[in-house]
Design an enzyme around this catalytic site. Structure first.
Site, short mmCIF file in Angstrom:
data_model
loop_
_atom_site.label_atom_id
_atom_site.label_comp_id
_atom_site.label_asym_id
_atom_site.label_seq_id
_atom_site.Cartn_x
_atom_site.Cartn_y
_atom_site.Cartn_z
N ASP A 268 0.85 -1.20 0.00
CA ASP A 268 0.00 0.00 0.00
C ASP A 268 0.88 1.24 0.00
O ASP A 268 1.87 1.31 0.73
CB ASP A 268 -0.90 0.00 1.24
N HIS B 190 -0.47 4.53 0.16
CA HIS B 190 -1.21 5.72 0.61
C HIS B 190 -0.82 6.05 2.04
O HIS B 190 -0.93 5.21 2.93
CB HIS B 190 -2.72 5.46 0.53
N SER C 10 -4.59 -4.55 1.85
CA SER C 10 -3.91 -4.14 3.07
C SER C 10 -4.53 -4.81 4.29
O SER C 10 -3.84 -5.04 5.30
CB SER C 10 -3.98 -2.62 3.24
#
Length: 860
Positions: A376, A378, A429
């Site tokens: 991930d 972000h 995630s």
């Protein structure tokens, strides 16, 4: 104006993504109003994307792939997408992480473009770049250029990468002002106004709530311009002030010093909530000097300062405070704590000298390791959490993005972390968070684990993560809540009670979840057949013979005949105009206080356009209707060329039925229906018949192309909506003619339009792919039997959706006992029996019937 693409996302920790995606795509493919819209298969899990691609008709868009896992993974996924004929959204991520700067966005997109075009031979026109629209107005200086960076990158990408398109998610831009929709919509409108000029082609946004640039209030417009273009260092503060002053119907918020008359505790809480730094040092010192109430400086932090932050957390969680305000509150807290730290250090020195200890005492409230988990990229939300925690005297070790489990646990041990915080935005995630929890349990690392991020939820944390780890696992909704949770987990006096409370709450959540998953009971297929609908054919209604056997084709049906049969309610649904009771239906919707005026305007526009299209013959209605001798054989219906062939020759076609199996309430006396129940059995001696039809409105696509050249999106939507309404009206009017004229089993029927809408007539017209027969493959039999494509031009896609989109088809049943019903979930025994009858593999049948399977086909 509505959306032009339907984005489908099934990324949720509590869903089986591939199954949910397949089921949803199959369901909507049978709805003409939905199936005609291009689909965007949206997932962070490529197996979910593949599941969607297998069930999509026509050309769709994949959202998304990126270079974050390297070139080999990127190319492999791109080749599969190309194989399915889809376009693709490419996110501006690479192995390092998410691109935030203009140059990085351009470099990553250029690299991806050349890989796709040169190595995969991807059509450049099928490449859509998302250079990341990121949040501005957060109160953090490094975020101020995010809007400009996107716009500049868009301009260069369009100039240097021929054919490529640009997309972006607008909601990220204004996330700082969540809860204040008017501000967010204005920001979106201003941003799009400029971004489109620089080459942005499409965006994910609530299209129905986008304001026209020139209609935005001038003061708000200028504030949004300043924020987006970073023209004013105080732009965030000013926009926030505007939001506050124009809340509650525009009542002016008057700042006074009246609050200064309260107690020191009240003043500190007020300063924290309002983000006022001016007096916080003096007020903190006043509280510190009150030795009787606060013997130690730490008591001031634990008392009024933490109380203020708890209120901030609650307000932010309820959407009554915005992110910039939370950042301001955290800064006030940091200033107050900063004033107290020297006194706390002096206290520690004195204690060490008194006790003769040389051990260094940690000046922080606690150490927290934060990480965006492996896979991930972000991390904006995590960064904000770090800032808020840092402002509250926590030592924050931020490991960045795509962090492997071993790195997280090693950092926790090396830094003697008190808490580990895991963040993630995409669904995969969640699996990585479960893995981290399992590893922590295996290695006996008893550190509290915080779970956060957009894709996480309290339910998922309670059901999937917490049972894997014996130490505290807590879902944290947002940045402001993190301070309160961390403080409670590290407070020796309350942490055990807090953990006990979390355990009890999560146990309740788990129980509720598992209760909701209790399997429904089913009858076996044989039991359901015995309890099916058994009509007394010998003493009851005698089927009427149609006026002709075979087909009748309508090459250019008179559209004027159809206008009065149009059902206008779905038309207003297309425009998202929904009245409230009692003004939901047409024409009562015109009296609705909220949408009535707009509904009337759109309706008048539709009437004008409809008259023009009919008078100028811009649209053409074509269709076919047919009737054949038919007899039921258990759950199937056999059709014959002529009556003389019944029982003596092989049928020319068979329609296969599915029967209800889900057990009904003990008080319910309804039978377990199958469509074959409404046709006389072969051994009954009663002659019966079955009809079919297919109708469509042609010319919509050509009209849309003309309007598109004029950039007239309004009329594109309008003509599509009218095309659908005319096709449905054709089906309604033709069914009436069938009952009264072509089959004439209800030749004396006298119903008004209201009666037609309420289905007060005899007989039904169920369609394959709909609840009474959910199997779309039955259309293949219809099309072959009546030569539908050859005679009318109405075709089928490989997913068995009708072309053109404004089309309706179905079967005709004449029995007065026939009724619409939903087959519902079915069991393995019926699927196997159905596959045998249709001479298909069980796997093939399960693929088409997946939405109604009462079991998990992958586990059996």
């Amino acid at each position: 104006m509505g959306a032009q693409i339907l984005d489908i996302n099934m990324d949720d920790g509590m869903l089986d993504g591939p199954t949910a995606m397949s089921r949803f795509c199959n369901l909507i493919s049978s709805e003409p109003d939905i199936a005609k819209v291009p689909l965007c298969i949206d997932s962070s899990n490529f197996s979910v994307i593949e599941a969607g691609l297998k069930c999509c008709q026509g050309k769709c868009i994949v959202n998304s792939i990126s270079l974050k896992e390297g070139e080999e993974d990127f190319l492999e996924k791109a080749r599969k997408i190309k194989l399915y004929g889809a376009a693709v959204v490419v996110m501006a991520f690479d192995e390092v992480g998410q691109a935030t700067e203009t140059e990085t966005k351009i470099a990553i997109c250029s690299r991806a473009y050349h890989l796709l075009v040169e190595k995969v031979h991807f059509n450049p026109n099928d490449i859509i770049f998302d250079p990341n629209i990121l949040t501005i107005g957060t109160g953090m200086e490094e975020h101020n250029l995010y809007a400009i960076n996107f716009i500049n990158a868009t301009k260069t990408i369009k100039e240097t990468l021929p054919g490529a398109r640009i997309s972006g998610g607008l909601s990220n831009l204004s996330f700082s002002f969540r809860g204040m929709d008017a501000i967010r919509e204005a920001m979106h409108g201003v941003f799009l106004y400029h971004a489109i000029k620089y080459g942005m082609d499409m965006g994910i946004v609530n299209a129905g709530n986008l304001p026209v640039y020139d209609d935005i209030h001038k003061e708000l417009l200028q504030l949004c311009e300043n924020l987006i273009w970073n023209k004013d260092p105080d732009a965030t503060e000013k926009l926030l002030h505007y939001a506050q002053n124009h809340a509650q119907g525009g009542k002016k918020v008057v700042q006074t010093d009246e609050w200064r008359k309260g107690s020191v505790e009240e003043r500190l809480e007020y300063a924290l909530i309002k983000g006022i730094e001016k007096y916080v040092t003096a007020d903190t010192e006043e509280a510190r000097l009150n030795q009787e109430k606060y013997p130690r400086p730490l008591n001031v932090i634990e008392g009024p300062l933490m109380n203020g932050m708890k209120i901030v957390g609650d307000l932010f969680g309820a959407g009554k405070m915005f992110l910039p305000q939370v950042i301001k509150s955290a800064r006030v807290m940091k200033k107050a704590v900063g004033h107290l730290i020297p006194y706390m250090e002096k206290e520690r020195e004195e204690r060490r000298a008194k006790q003769g200890s040389t051990e260094e005492e940690d000046p922080y409230q606690g150490t927290i390791v934060l990480a965006t988990v492996k896979g991930d990229v972000h991390d904006i939300g995590k960064n904000i959490v770090g800032v808020v925690l840092g402002c509250n005297n926590f030592r924050v070790i931020d490991l960045g993005v795509m962090t492997p489990c071993d790195k997280i646990l090693r950092a926790a041990v090396e830094n003697r972390a008190d808490i580990i915080g895991l963040s993630g935005l995409i669904t995969p995630s969640l699996d990585e968070m479960i893995f981290v929890a399992k590893e922590m349990e295996r290695l006996a690392i008893k550190i509290p684990l915080l779970i956060g991020g957009a894709t996480t939820s309290k339910t998922h944390t309670a059901v999937k993560i917490a049972p894997r780890y014996s130490a505290p696992v807590v879902h944290v909704l947002d940045a402001s809540k993190s301070v309160v949770v961390c403080s409670q987990l590290l407070d020796d006096s309350i942490k055990d009670d807090f953990f006990e409370e979390i355990l009890e709450e999560y146990e309740e959540i788990r129980q509720e979840h598992y209760e909701s998953l209790k399997e429904r009971r089913y009858l076996s297929l044989q039991q359901a057949r015995r309890k099916g609908f058994h009509n007394n054919w010998l003493s009851g209604h005698i089927p009427v013979k149609p006026k002709f056997i075979g087909t009748k084709v309508f090459e250019d049906y008179d559209l004027k005949r159809l206008v009065e049969y149009i059902d206008w309610k779905p038309f207003f649904d297309v425009w998202q105009l929904r009245g409230k009771y009692p003004n939901r239906s047409f024409p009562k919707i015109f009296s609705d206080k909220t949408v009535g005026e707009e509904a009337k305007r759109v309706y008048n526009d539709a009437q004008d356009l409809l008259k023009t299209l009919i008078n100028e013959k811009k649209l053409q209605a074509r269709g076919v209707v047919g009737f054949w001798p038919a007899q039921s054989v258990q759950d199937d219906i056999h059709l014959y060329a002529v009556e003389e062939a019944v029982g003596s020759s092989e049928p020319i076609a068979k329609f296969y039925g599915l029967r209800q199996q889900a057990e009904k309430d003990s008080a319910c006396t309804d039978p377990y229906y199958c469509l074959s129940d409404f046709i006389a059995p072969l051994d009954s001696g009663i002659r019966d018949y079955l009809g079919l039809f297919a109708v469509a409105c042609f010319g919509v696509d050509d009209l849309c192309s003309e309007f598109r050249k004029q950039d007239d999106e309004y009329n594109i939507i309008m003509v599509k909506a009218l095309g659908d309404r005319l096709a449905e009206a054709f089906a309604e009017e033709l069914h009436e003619r069938v009952r009264k004229e072509f089959w004439a089993y209800s030749s004396n029927e006298q119903l008004d339009l209201s009666g037609l809408r309420k289905i007060k007539y005899e007989g039904i017209r169920p369609a394959p792919g709909y609840p009474s027969q959910p199997d779309h493959t039955e259309k293949l039999t219809m099309w072959k039997l009546a030569n539908i494509e050859e005679t009318t031009g109405i075709g089928l896609t490989e997913s068995l959706a009708m072309i053109p989109a404004s089309a309706v088809s179905g079967l005709y049943f004449s029995s007065p006992n026939s009724k619409y019903f939903a087959v519902g979930k079915i069991c393995k025994d019926q699927v196997e029996d159905y596959a045998l009858r249709k001479n298909l593999s069980v796997a093939e049948v399960e693929k088409w019937l997946e939405p109604i399977l009462g079991y998990d086909s992958e586990q059996l």
